[in-house]
Scaffold this active site. Structure first.
Site, PDB file in Angstrom:
ATOM      1  N   CYS A 369     -27.922 -13.561  -2.558  1.00 58.07           N
ATOM      2  CA  CYS A 369     -27.206 -12.373  -3.008  1.00 58.07           C
ATOM      3  C   CYS A 369     -27.616 -11.960  -4.404  1.00 58.07           C
ATOM      4  O   CYS A 369     -27.478 -10.798  -4.795  1.00 58.07           O
ATOM      5  CB  CYS A 369     -25.714 -12.660  -2.976  1.00 58.07           C
ATOM      6  SG  CYS A 369     -24.838 -11.276  -2.320  1.00 58.07           S
ATOM      7  N   LYS A 372     -29.969  -8.954  -5.208  1.00 62.38           N
ATOM      8  CA  LYS A 372     -29.548  -7.564  -4.974  1.00 62.38           C
ATOM      9  C   LYS A 372     -29.604  -6.771  -6.269  1.00 62.38           C
ATOM     10  O   LYS A 372     -29.669  -7.333  -7.360  1.00 62.38           O
ATOM     11  CB  LYS A 372     -28.132  -7.561  -4.422  1.00 62.38           C
ATOM     12  CG  LYS A 372     -28.084  -8.319  -3.118  1.00 62.38           C
ATOM     13  CD  LYS A 372     -26.926  -7.944  -2.284  1.00 62.38           C
ATOM     14  CE  LYS A 372     -27.120  -8.584  -0.928  1.00 62.38           C
ATOM     15  NZ  LYS A 372     -26.043  -8.376  -0.030  1.00 62.38           N
ATOM     16  N   ASP A 437     -18.114  -9.722   5.377  1.00 64.98           N
ATOM     17  CA  ASP A 437     -17.660  -8.346   5.141  1.00 64.98           C
ATOM     18  C   ASP A 437     -16.623  -7.942   6.184  1.00 64.98           C
ATOM     19  O   ASP A 437     -15.662  -7.234   5.883  1.00 64.98           O
ATOM     20  CB  ASP A 437     -18.844  -7.377   5.227  1.00 64.98           C
ATOM     21  CG  ASP A 437     -19.694  -7.394   3.958  1.00 64.98           C
ATOM     22  OD1 ASP A 437     -19.149  -7.711   2.881  1.00 64.98           O
ATOM     23  OD2 ASP A 437     -20.896  -7.095   4.049  1.00 64.98           O
ATOM     24  N   GLY A 487     -32.280  -6.449  17.773  1.00 60.84           N
ATOM     25  CA  GLY A 487     -32.831  -6.473  16.431  1.00 60.84           C
ATOM     26  C   GLY A 487     -34.274  -6.033  16.426  1.00 60.84           C
ATOM     27  O   GLY A 487     -34.764  -5.424  17.387  1.00 60.84           O
ATOM     28  N   ASP A 578     -14.532  -9.725  -0.134  1.00 65.52           N
ATOM     29  CA  ASP A 578     -15.266 -10.992  -0.292  1.00 65.52           C
ATOM     30  C   ASP A 578     -16.067 -10.918  -1.588  1.00 65.52           C
ATOM     31  O   ASP A 578     -16.588  -9.875  -1.959  1.00 65.52           O
ATOM     32  CB  ASP A 578     -16.160 -11.301   0.919  1.00 65.52           C
ATOM     33  CG  ASP A 578     -17.219 -10.258   1.171  1.00 65.52           C
ATOM     34  OD1 ASP A 578     -17.037  -9.094   0.758  1.00 65.52           O
ATOM     35  OD2 ASP A 578     -18.251 -10.599   1.780  1.00 65.52           O
TER      36      ASP A 578
END
Ligand code: FAD
Length: 706
Positions: A369, A372, A437, A487, A578
């Protein structure tokens, strides 16, 4: 690292002495790596224990860390994927290594350096603690209290050295022997060993009956039973895999074995760290030759016939430790000088791993994360995209429709460059992260689509990376009854590594849908687990995170937070988010934005849990690369967020999280029961970290209904 795309898969099974030295060699001399080969090392623990120092650890002369090589970091530095898993079997025909709880690993070459386990089966010591595997033994040894007597079965070097080590901690020991005497390798060594035991007042019971009870078994060792079960040729007495002098397994040219689990059929040597260490250069060279294109003839090796053995007395005398030295038929000591010699050898061995430089790690950007963008560029871009338009949506998941029964259909998308090199674990963690999420919206996850970018490599390697990644994704979805419905796959160009992004779909009854706000005075804020993953991963890249910290973090991050949804719903949760890239303060700021001006938050610094090591690292100046972009949120501490207690936590509050906790607002009256339920469900560090209040001077807002 090889610039050309990889074509071969090499798996190193076990983080034994041979393998750690092979890794070090590849790190120090990258040209000795097998060419164009993706290398994976699988081991049970994130550290490898150096056996020479173990008695000193038991005697409390050295801390455990002094004997532990950081395997996870060594792999990272050497460009080798580390997989922490239990190996359960091997299929040589399918070229697959079986692992507990996850798909098997395919290989073109497999190297076995798994050590051995104590041979207790069918012996009188059954029920006694086994000295091997070492980790459970060391945990058991640490718990032994002074004054608690100990009976050890065995008469080899490990039994003698451990009896002396326990004696040094004030634990009276007795040795039970099967035969008449010790077996330290020679008559002189046995005499010297018995002398040392007698001086330490450690009694020996000879020809002890088979059923005599013992607390600890040091009764020789056997290779893991699954090696023989896989059909490999093994020595009938010890189960050790029989190899050629090149260390290739007899009749299995794609397999190699070294250390205690292997035995060179033409030149057998007893199981000992010495030969595991000595075989490392030969193993490295022959793995390379075997994977060369075209393959080159393997180098034969004849191990030395004898090895120097140094046996410490644990330092039970006030005058300090001494040691014996054995070589062939000769024995020397006990002497303080031999102890110092042993200490120098042991410390020099460990220094070879401590001094490794972390490449350019300090300058490397964080992954997960923390990879980002900060909040500012996104807000600015969205503002320019739609000038004067409605405020950008801030919820964790978008409502994309309504189902036939009126329930809301929710969707979210998340992903990042691989957080960890192990593709299965990365798949699992990315999925847990992406699903959170929906969980923060009160929804159940129904389906997922995956976008997987794999590096340029041979098709078989890409297939393996995809399989492992998707199996990691499924390991989260299957228990939820959620499906991986589709996907896309891409090939990363210009050296790009594995990237996984997921679209997550779910449903929630409209009345049970949680937004980020509004928060209401009278509510408390509950944090489901600790913070600090960002700084820990950043420090790990710089080689500054203790292996135990990373092990605790990765273990904790793997716990699914799906069970929180019904528990929080049952206790009146109405707003939730979150904690991810923007850190706790950034995401709390979003909750406040969704709440209007009528509320403020008082945080209780002491209640905010951190993963082991996170606060220490922040105090030492480590931070995730995304933390500076998150620092703007600290301005909240001058406004609607009050921090009751120390402000030293500021770094933790802006630390970007991967698989971060949920932050939920509940009526205060529900908090005790909610905490009990969460703790019982395994979220043991869930805590109330603050309360929602009216800002000073504001008209009293109506409290949240209970
Ligand atoms: C108390 C004691 C003191 C000793 N002192 C000495 C000494 O001073 N000098 C000396 O030469 N020898 C010593 N030995 C012997 C020494 O421990 C072994 O000979 C040596 O560790 C063998 O090294 P190895 O490379 O074969 O495997 P090990 O060092 O045992 O490593 C094997 C690795 O494989 C991993 N592993 C095993 N099975 C699995 C599985 N199924 N799945 C995943 N991972 C797995 C283990 O976790 C471990 O990391 C001592 C032994 C003991 C018990």
């Amino acid at each position: 690292m090889n610039a050309a795309p990889e074509r071969h898969l090499l798996v190193l099974a076990g983080g034994g002495h041979s393998h750690v030295l092979v890794l070090r060699r590849w790190l120090m001399r990258p040209h000795t790596r097998p060419p164009r080969t993706r290398i994976t090392l699988v081991s049970r623990h994130g550290t490898a224990l150096y056996s020479g120092l173990l008695p000193a650890v038991v005697a409390a002369l050295e801390p455990l860390e002094a004997a532990a090589i950081d395997l996870r970091r060594l792999c990272t530095l050497a460009g080798v994927t580390f997989v922490q898993a239990e190996i359960t079997g091997l299929d040589p025909a399918a070229r697959e290594l079986r692992l507990a709880g996850r798909p098997p690993l395919r290989f073109d070459r497999l190297s076995l350096d798994l050590g051995a386990v104590t041979a207790t089966a069918g012996r009188s010591a059954e029920g006694a603690m086994a000295v091997k595997p070492l980790e459970p033994f060391l945990a058991w040894a640490e718990r032994r209290a002074a004054g608690e007597p100990l009976v050890i079965r065995g008469g080899g070097a490990a039994a003698v050295e451990l009896a002396l080590a326990f004696r040094a901690r004030g634990i009276a020991c007795e040795l039970l022997l099967r035969g008449d005497g010790l077996h330290l390798g020679s008559a002189a060594a046995n005499r010297a060993g018995e002398g040392l035991l007698a001086q330490a007042a450690i009694p020996i019971q000879r020809r002890a009956p088979a059923g005599a009870p013992a607390d600890l078994a040091c009764t020789g060792s056997r290779a893991p039973a699954w090696l023989a079960a896989a059909g490999l040729p093994v020595d009938p007495g010890s189960g050790r895999v029989l190899t050629e002098s090149s260390l290739a397994v007899i009749g299995h040219p794609a397999l190699f074995a070294s250390g205690d689990c292997g035995l060179i059929a033409a030149d057998p040597r007893p199981p000992s760290g010495v030969w595991a260490v000595r075989s490392a250069p030969v193993l490295a060279e022959n793995l390379r030759r075997s994977l060369a294109e075209p393959a080159r003839p393997l180098r034969p090796w004849r191990p030395q016939a004898r090895a120097l053995q140094l046996l410490g007395d644990g330092g039970w005398r006030a005058a300090g430790p001494r040691a014996l030295a054995f070589y062939g038929p000769a024995a020397l000591g006990p002497s303080v000088w031999i102890w110092r010699w042993k200490q120098r050898i042991d410390r020099a061995f460990m220094a070879r791993f401590a001094a490794l430089q972390p490449m350019a790690a300090a300058a490397m950007a964080c992954r997960g994360c923390a990879a980002k963008l900060g909040a500012a560029p996104l807000a600015a871009a969205l503002g320019r995209l739609d000038p004067g338009g409605p405020p950008r949506p801030v919820e964790d998941a978008a409502v994309v429709g309504t189902g036939a029964d009126g329930e809301l259909l929710l969707q979210s998308v998340d992903g990042f460059p691989a957080l960890v090199d192990d593709p299965w674990l990365n798949g699992r963690l990315t999925t847990l992260h992406a699903c959170s999420d929906l969980w923060a919206s009160g929804a159940a996850v129904d389906s997922v689509q995956a976008l997987v970018t794999v590096p340029e490599a041979a098709a078989a390697i890409q297939e393996e990376l995809l399989l492992q990644t998707l199996a990691g994704v499924r390991s989260v979805l299957d228990p939820l009854g959620a499906a991986l419905v589709g996907g896309h796959t891409l090939e990363g160009r210009d050296g790009a590594g594995l990237v996984l992004a997921l679209t997550v779909n779910g449903t929630v009854a409209s009345a049970a849908h949680w937004g980020k706000g509004p928060l209401r005075p009278g509510e408390v804020l509950l944090l489901s687990r600790p913070l600090g993953s960002g700084v820990l991963f950043a420090a790990a890249m710089a080689g500054a995170a203790a292996p135990a910290w990373m092990e605790a973090l990765l273990e904790g991050m793997q716990h699914s937070q799906a069970p929180l949804v019904p528990l929080l719903a049952a206790h009146g949760c109405r707003a939730c988010t979150d904690i991810t890239g923007f850190g706790l303060l950034g995401h709390l700021g979003e909750m406040l934005d969704a709440s209007g001006a009528g509320v403020a938050v008082e945080l209780d610094a002491a209640a905010i849990a951190a993963w082991p090591g996170a606060l220490e690292l922040l105090e030492r100046g480590f931070a995730s690369t995304l933390a500076p972009a998150n620092a703007a949120a600290l301005a909240l501490l001058e406004g609607p967020v009050r921090l009751a207690g120390s402000a030293a936590l500021a770094g933790l509050l802006i630390d970007p999280q991967t698989c971060g906790p949920l932050l939920a607002a509940l009526p205060a009256a529900e908090a005790p029961a909610a905490l009990d339920a969460l703790h019982a469900a395994g979220f043991r560090q869930a805590a109330v970290i603050g309360r929602v209040v009216s800002p000073p001077g504001a008209a009293a807002a109506s409290p949240a209904p209970g």
